[in-house]
Design a protein around this motif. Structure first.
Motif, PDB file in Angstrom:
ATOM      1  N   ARG A 223      54.577  20.214  31.565  1.00 61.01           N
ATOM      2  CA  ARG A 223      54.503  19.011  30.734  1.00 61.01           C
ATOM      3  C   ARG A 223      54.588  19.394  29.260  1.00 61.01           C
ATOM      4  N   HIS A 224      55.304  18.582  28.515  1.00 60.72           N
ATOM      5  CA  HIS A 224      55.359  18.733  27.061  1.00 60.72           C
ATOM      6  C   HIS A 224      54.275  17.841  26.475  1.00 60.72           C
ATOM      7  N   GLU A 225      53.300  18.432  25.760  1.00 63.26           N
ATOM      8  CA  GLU A 225      52.119  17.690  25.320  1.00 63.26           C
ATOM      9  C   GLU A 225      52.207  17.218  23.870  1.00 63.26           C
ATOM     10  N   GLY A 226      53.300  17.556  23.149  1.00 62.46           N
ATOM     11  CA  GLY A 226      53.438  17.120  21.769  1.00 62.46           C
ATOM     12  C   GLY A 226      52.953  18.165  20.779  1.00 62.46           C
ATOM     13  N   LYS A 227      52.943  17.784  19.483  1.00 59.51           N
ATOM     14  CA  LYS A 227      52.565  18.736  18.435  1.00 59.51           C
ATOM     15  C   LYS A 227      51.510  18.139  17.519  1.00 59.51           C
ATOM     16  N   ARG A 228      50.752  19.042  16.894  1.00 59.54           N
ATOM     17  CA  ARG A 228      49.701  18.650  15.962  1.00 59.54           C
ATOM     18  C   ARG A 228      49.801  19.510  14.718  1.00 59.54           C
ATOM     19  N   SER A 229      49.418  18.936  13.567  1.00 59.99           N
ATOM     20  CA  SER A 229      49.418  19.670  12.307  1.00 59.99           C
ATOM     21  C   SER A 229      48.027  19.606  11.690  1.00 59.99           C
ATOM     22  N   ASP A 230      47.595  20.742  11.123  1.00 59.12           N
ATOM     23  CA  ASP A 230      46.294  20.756  10.457  1.00 59.12           C
ATOM     24  C   ASP A 230      46.444  20.956   8.952  1.00 59.12           C
ATOM     25  N   GLY A 231      47.661  20.739   8.446  1.00 61.38           N
ATOM     26  CA  GLY A 231      47.898  20.895   7.014  1.00 61.38           C
ATOM     27  C   GLY A 231      48.494  22.240   6.661  1.00 61.38           C
ATOM     28  N   ALA A 232      47.956  23.311   7.222  1.00 63.89           N
ATOM     29  CA  ALA A 232      48.469  24.659   6.929  1.00 63.89           C
ATOM     30  C   ALA A 232      49.443  25.139   7.990  1.00 63.89           C
ATOM     31  N   GLY A 233      49.338  24.579   9.190  1.00 65.39           N
ATOM     32  CA  GLY A 233      50.194  25.020  10.278  1.00 65.39           C
ATOM     33  C   GLY A 233      50.424  23.916  11.291  1.00 65.39           C
ATOM     34  N   VAL A 234      51.373  24.188  12.197  1.00 63.49           N
ATOM     35  CA  VAL A 234      51.723  23.232  13.242  1.00 63.49           C
ATOM     36  C   VAL A 234      51.614  23.941  14.585  1.00 63.49           C
ATOM     37  N   ARG A 235      51.112  23.216  15.573  1.00 58.77           N
ATOM     38  CA  ARG A 235      51.042  23.727  16.938  1.00 58.77           C
ATOM     39  C   ARG A 235      51.700  22.724  17.877  1.00 58.77           C
ATOM     40  N   GLU A 236      52.605  23.209  18.702  1.00 56.58           N
ATOM     41  CA  GLU A 236      53.235  22.389  19.730  1.00 56.58           C
ATOM     42  C   GLU A 236      52.860  22.972  21.083  1.00 56.58           C
ATOM     43  N   THR A 237      52.504  22.117  22.032  1.00 59.61           N
ATOM     44  CA  THR A 237      51.889  22.580  23.267  1.00 59.61           C
ATOM     45  C   THR A 237      52.661  22.142  24.501  1.00 59.61           C
ATOM     46  N   LEU A 238      52.769  23.053  25.463  1.00 58.91           N
ATOM     47  CA  LEU A 238      53.254  22.757  26.807  1.00 58.91           C
ATOM     48  C   LEU A 238      52.203  23.245  27.792  1.00 58.91           C
ATOM     49  N   THR A 239      52.058  22.532  28.892  1.00 57.21           N
ATOM     50  CA  THR A 239      51.132  22.943  29.949  1.00 57.21           C
ATOM     51  C   THR A 239      51.940  23.301  31.187  1.00 57.21           C
ATOM     52  N   VAL A 240      51.606  24.451  31.781  1.00 54.67           N
ATOM     53  CA  VAL A 240      52.300  24.925  32.972  1.00 54.67           C
ATOM     54  C   VAL A 240      51.263  25.180  34.066  1.00 54.67           C
TER      55      VAL A 240
END
Length: 435
Positions: A61-78
């Motif tokens: 599943r592609h879970e989307g992305k989040r930003s905390d201002g300094a960086g971005v994280r995009e997540t997949l669950t397997v």
């Protein structure tokens, strides 16, 4: 982790996090996953990304992305346990939106235990330049267990180019219709007054559904690593940079004999090679594993090795023609790259000539999942019957190929193999053998 390294994944469900730092001029990045069977997808459904966020099996599943201002994280669950038996690997890729990965600082991938959040693996990509898509890592089955491999292979053709390389059909956009010819405007004439405009209909409420992302430009063929020809000026190359991080590596030697000039000892050799006996060259390898095991793979003594158990090197056969289609072939199992400390590929003359003088030979190293590396042997000017071809060494998990092309001259009563051993300090004990 270093590029090409692998680690066992003990968790049932993992969370894959793709991360990078933000800042002025940093492009957006999108993560995706490809479920592969024998290196290719079975259908477009095996491609999971922002516009197709869930695999039909529910395992990825592609879970989307989040930003905390300094960086971005995009997540997949397997969910490794829920993956179909036919799926042998899950490739984790990324694409940059309208830019290159050389503009993306801090690009990395993490594999986390979805249950407790513990980090199981991490790979930081540090050598990106003009690539617009990257294969960062790969989850793959090995002997009933799941492992993660750091890949770090780039493409210059974006997500569509990468997807095409793994067997996904990419529809080309239909060309825009040509503009219609416009007739010249008629001369002005008197007209009746226009009726008053009708009141506008009330605007429809705005849709709450996010707009679909525009399709990417028409892809160009994917940028594969290009073939490298090793020379004296540039004698070494990393297999990982050529895409050779898994599967097998086939080493091929093919040759053609051209009689040497009739001068000095070369004249006597040309006469010897003109006899009825066909030239028989033998490809072989000295190996040293990380556990200290040393040995040789060669036709002499029928020590052909093994591909799926130590030394993970196998001599395919004993060719006596040197034909380009066959020649001598040696296969190395790159799935066990971590087991190798060094491999010295060599060739000896078994019969048919006293020296390599007049030999025109090409050595080609072809990774199963990457571009080839090749080089020509220099002209032999010494009475040699053994040649060190290439030295493959483990450099922090990355196998580096060094062109040797070194002709050795054995002392009287010393075998070619022992001469090679002494030159490279292998320290083996040699006994006479035949094939």
């Amino acid at each position: 982790m270093l590029k090409g390294a692998n680690v066992r994944i003990p968790a049932q469900v993992v969370r894959i996090e793709l991360g990078w730092r933000t800042g002025p001029g940093v492009p957006d990045v999108d993560a995706s996953a490809l479920l592969l069977t024998s290196g290719r997808v079975r259908s477009d459904a095996d491609f999971v990304f922002y516009n197709q966020p869930r695999h039909p099996s529910g395992a990825v599943r592609h879970e989307g992305k989040r930003s905390d201002g300094a960086g971005v994280r995009e997540t997949l669950t397997v969910d490794l346990g829920a993956l179909e038996a036919a799926v042998g690997s899950v490739v984790i890729a990324a694409s940059a939106d309208g830019a290159v990965f050389g503009q993306v600082p801090g690009l990395h991938i993490r594999v986390l235990d979805a249950a407790g959040g513990a980090e199981l693996a991490r790979f930081d990509s540090r050598d990106a330049t003009v690539e617009t898509a990257f294969v960062l890592g790969e989850l793959y089955r090995r002997q009933g267990q799941w492992k993660f491999r750091a890949v770090g292979q780039g493409y210059s053709s974006g997500l569509h180019g990468l997807a095409t390389d793994y067997g996904i059909t990419v529809d080309d956009p239909a060309p825009a219709p040509p503009p219609r010819a416009t007739a010249p405007a008629p001369p002005p004439r008197a007209t009746a007054p226009a009726p008053p405009p009708r009141p506008a209909a009330p605007a429809a409420p705005a849709s709450r559904t996010p707009a679909a992302r525009p399709p990417e430009p028409r892809p160009v063929p994917p940028a594969r690593p290009v073939k490298v020809t090793l020379t004296k000026a540039a004698p070494a190359v990393s297999l990982a940079k050529q895409g050779g991080t898994s599967g097998t590596l086939r080493v091929n030697l093919n040759w053609q004999m051209v009689r040497p000039a009739a001068v000095g000892w070369g004249q006597r050799l040309s006469q010897a090679m003109a006899g009825p006996t066909a030239l028989d060259l033998d490809l072989g390898a000295l190996f040293e594993l990380t556990d200290g095991t040393k040995g040789v793979v060669q036709a002499l003594g029928n020590t052909f090795g093994s591909l799926h158990r130590p030394p993970y090197i196998h001599l395919d056969g004993d060719d006596r023609t040197g034909a380009v289609e066959s020649g001598e072939n040696l296969t190395v199992n790159l799935d066990h790259a971590g087991a190798f400390r060094r491999i010295l590929v060599f060739v000896t003359i078994y019969e048919g000539a006293a020296s390599f003088a007049g030999l025109h030979a090409t050595v080609t190293l072809q990774p199963q999942r990457g571009a080839p590396v090749d080089f020509l042997l220099d002209e032999c000017t010494v009475p040699s019957n053994v040649c060190a071809l290439a030295l493959i060494t483990n450099n922090g998990g990355d196998l580096v190929v060094q062109r040797e092309a070194r002709y050795l001259v054995p002392r009287r009563g010393v075998s070619p193999q022992r001469t090679l051993d002494e030159a490279y300090g292998w320290g083996l004990t040699w006994t006479p053998a035949r094939k």
